[in-house]
Design an enzyme around this catalytic site. Sequence first.
Site, PDB file in Angstrom:
ATOM      1  N   HIS A 375       0.824  -1.212   0.000  1.00 27.93           N
ATOM      2  CA  HIS A 375       0.000   0.000   0.000  1.00 27.93           C
ATOM      3  C   HIS A 375       0.861   1.266   0.000  1.00 27.93           C
ATOM      4  CE1 HIS A 375      -0.366  -2.885   3.170  1.00 27.93           C
ATOM      5  NE2 HIS A 375      -0.225  -1.976   4.097  1.00 27.93           N
ATOM      6  N   ARG A 482      -8.982  -0.783  -7.903  1.00 28.69           N
ATOM      7  CA  ARG A 482      -8.550  -1.936  -7.089  1.00 28.69           C
ATOM      8  C   ARG A 482      -9.200  -1.810  -5.706  1.00 28.69           C
ATOM      9  NH1 ARG A 482      -3.035  -0.904  -9.857  1.00 28.69           N
ATOM     10  NH2 ARG A 482      -2.480  -2.926 -10.759  1.00 28.69           N
ATOM     11  N   GLU A 617      -6.413 -12.821 -16.778  1.00 30.11           N
ATOM     12  CA  GLU A 617      -5.022 -12.774 -16.279  1.00 30.11           C
ATOM     13  C   GLU A 617      -4.399 -14.152 -16.138  1.00 30.11           C
ATOM     14  OE1 GLU A 617      -4.921 -10.005 -12.972  1.00 30.11           O
ATOM     15  OE2 GLU A 617      -6.765 -10.798 -12.146  1.00 30.11           O
ATOM     16  N   ASN A 640      -0.191  -7.774 -15.817  1.00 29.06           N
ATOM     17  CA  ASN A 640       0.831  -8.066 -14.801  1.00 29.06           C
ATOM     18  C   ASN A 640       0.776  -9.542 -14.430  1.00 29.06           C
ATOM     19  OD1 ASN A 640       1.205  -5.314 -14.738  1.00 29.06           O
ATOM     20  ND2 ASN A 640      -0.023  -5.012 -12.888  1.00 29.06           N
ATOM     21  N   ARG A 651       6.144 -12.014 -10.257  1.00 26.60           N
ATOM     22  CA  ARG A 651       6.300 -10.573 -10.482  1.00 26.60           C
ATOM     23  C   ARG A 651       6.885  -9.853  -9.279  1.00 26.60           C
ATOM     24  NH1 ARG A 651      -0.110  -8.775 -10.472  1.00 26.60           N
ATOM     25  NH2 ARG A 651       0.544  -6.760  -9.691  1.00 26.60           N
ATOM     26  N   CYS A 688      -5.097  -3.551 -18.590  1.00 28.07           N
ATOM     27  CA  CYS A 688      -4.869  -2.669 -17.442  1.00 28.07           C
ATOM     28  C   CYS A 688      -3.607  -2.992 -16.633  1.00 28.07           C
ATOM     29  CB  CYS A 688      -6.080  -2.688 -16.512  1.00 28.07           C
ATOM     30  SG  CYS A 688      -6.412  -4.284 -15.780  1.00 28.07           S
TER      31      CYS A 688
HETATM   32  C1  PEP Z   1      -2.787  -7.182 -13.459  1.00 27.23           C
HETATM   33  O1  PEP Z   1      -2.614  -8.284 -12.967  1.00 27.23           O
HETATM   34  O2  PEP Z   1      -2.332  -6.840 -14.559  1.00 27.23           O
HETATM   35  C2  PEP Z   1      -3.561  -6.163 -12.754  1.00 27.23           C
HETATM   36  C3  PEP Z   1      -3.809  -5.017 -13.327  1.00 27.23           C
HETATM   37  O3  PEP Z   1      -3.960  -6.416 -11.494  1.00 27.23           O
HETATM   38  P1  PEP Z   1      -2.983  -6.340 -10.215  1.00 27.23           P
HETATM   39  O4  PEP Z   1      -1.726  -5.667 -10.661  1.00 27.23           O
HETATM   40  O5  PEP Z   1      -3.719  -5.589  -9.191  1.00 27.23           O
HETATM   41  O6  PEP Z   1      -2.790  -7.780  -9.892  1.00 27.23           O
HETATM   42 MG    MG Z   2      -3.807  -9.015 -11.367  1.00 24.32          MG
END
Ligand code: PEP
Ligand code: MG
Length: 763
Positions: A375, A482, A617, A640, A651, A688
């Site tokens: 956060h 989010r 995803e 992501n 990641r 996104c």
């Molecule tokens: C993603 O996984 O690309 C995404 C936008 O969600 P987060 O980064 O919150 O997992």
């Molecule tokens: Mg995600």
Amino acid sequence: MAVSRDPNIVTRPPRLMRAIRKAMAGTESVQERLDDFVDAITEAMQVAVASIYLRRPSRELELSATRGLKKSAVHKTLMQPGEGLVGHVAQTARPLNLADAPSHPLFSYRPETGEEKYYSFLGVPILRGGRTLGVLVVQSEEQRNFNEEEVEDLLTVAMVLAEIIVDDERIGGQKGALKGITLAPTKPETHEGKAFADGLAEGIAHLHVPPVTPDNLLAENIATEEIRLEEGVAVLRASVDAMVSGEAASLSRASKEIYETYRMFAYDRKWVQRLREAVHSGLTAEAAVERVRNEHRARLMKSPDPYMRARLHDLEDLANRLLRALSGEILGPGNKDLPDGAVIFARDLGPAELLDYEQDKLAGIVLEEGAHSSHTSIICRAIGIPLIGRAEGVLDRIEMGDQVLLDGEAGEIHVRPVQSRIDGFRLRVSIRGEKAKAYEAIRGRPAVTKDGRHIALQLNAGLLVDLPHLDRESADGIGLFRTEFQFMVAEFMPRLKEQTELYKKALDAAGHRPVTFRTLDLGGDKILPYMDPLPEENPAIGWRAIRIGLDRPALLRYQCRALIAAGAHKHLRVMFPMVTTVDEFIEARALFDMEVKRALSLGKTLPKKIEVGVMLETPSLAWSVRAICDHADFVSVGANDLMQFFFAADRDNIRVADRYDPLHPASLSILRFIAEGCKNAGVPVSLCGEMAGRPLEAICLVALGFEALSMPVTGIGPVKAAILELDAEKLNRLITPLITIDSRVASVRQHVREFCMEEGIPI
Ligand code: PEP
Ligand code: MG
């Protein structure tokens, strides 16, 4: 231990402390001070030998000062780590108290020192910031164990010694006095970390938890310090009690247990006893906290038991709270006297602590820990200051007031930089400023490519602090809200009303522009402070996001209820994270529909339009794109996560996170497959992930067919500037042959870069 309560009764510090104070008063070189120290120790403790061994950069321990051993051995006798009794003390970071040292199996005979005639031995580590800087030893001829008070006294002297040496070296520049032993950082250094929030900042180092300084190490009056300590502990305990009995009482059993553990530490008798002993030996209350903390750090960091190492965090936290209580602050961090352009250095920093600082004085943050998705990182990105995390060991190399250059592009921290580096850095800052002006000039323009494709540029958001960016950047709505952020920054689980209020504010801020709420994406690295963390071998592919939502539907339904209430009369868009199979989506949508029915049956006002979409995803869902389009109203690619699963690269693991280029033909092929699959089914698709906010990646996505991109606020200007100069079809013609199944290129990055140069596209 009885504590004197009357500060008028002056308890004089012990004789040794008085001698040390005298030795400190001198203004000689470091070496002369060390010599004064060993003289003071031998006289006050009535021992034959006092020696100081300091650790060289090569980790050997060098005899740096002695009284009693042969002076000719000074700067000659070296001990390897772990070698001899001295090496053992350094390695274990514990005192060693022996009546008959020569008969100890680890005793290593060094003829040049002439120490064979000394039997009793007391060695204590010289600790600073959890590191062992050296060893302080006293020896005497008779065979006896040193008593507890003597051990305590020597530990205190060791602490003073560490601070004095470091401080002297910083201000005095007594070059060469210690022959290459550098304890205090004075030279320019560059530290590497991970850029969790972008930006360049020049500023002044400010330690989140101010260290004790030599000025307030030694007590003037022990009785006063004892009272201060007792009062500080009482404030600390009261604040921890409030945490347990306050709102936490209405929380789950698991969260209560966490606070209870915390309280257990605050009331731990041994801990408080150690603090009292340290004060009694002549330290100020602050110095006592620091000394006991150093001991814990040095010991727990060596522990092979992960549970014990995890406890270090709790103890650190308690020590910080106690230091703040001693400085008169009960809650907020040390934001008094924050210099302009402050760069905060901390082991870790909670979001509330960060927001406690005066924002207009903050230039940046450096953490030894932290995570991209924490956060604190999220808030830094939202308020636009750089944050560099995982800068291991940086706290040991920085002092209050050091000049710092924070490079949130490269993830580097330049400490005490030389002028040429400052000049280069300032040039980059001014180039960035120019660019920012250029982005401002195109702010009102829609993002349309030269060949007429209109691209929606949306924001990734999650907190109230994000919402003003909608207008400031003229964003086309929020493509990813989010919702878990509200849960992560809260101390307690947000209630229905609080959830509804936040969603309403987001919808109001967006006005006619769409807002896409993602239901809770918890689990994995997103842990709530008030929930019992379930240890998992592979949290990223564990029980997280919609998996939790489907297995424990109450929380998900509750959230859907808040979303439906917030969307009354409005256009509500909701999507589910981490969906892996079409059936999961159908199940989740059914839960949402149940809440719509419930609202209807209770006569509540419904949103005027509802769309329920999916985050794509996982590779499995990518290959089911046509099937999911039968059920979802829209698709948003979470690149992501999709990339981490596609490349099997965590990641959040710095060793592997950057190993693969998302512009690899394989990943671009799957992205095109998704974009085309959605288009053919007539279902809107957007992307996104973070890559949407990087101009070079963004124009590739546009070329592949994406017409909506949602990104961090910092991406909107640069991405729009690139899109305005892009001929998307031309780039498509370049990329297409490079990403066929026959492609042998490792990445299209270089090709696209050259394309941008030719076309004059700013990237
Ligand atoms: C993603 O996984 O690309 C995404 C936008 O969600 P987060 O980064 O919150 O997992
Ligand atoms: Mg995600």
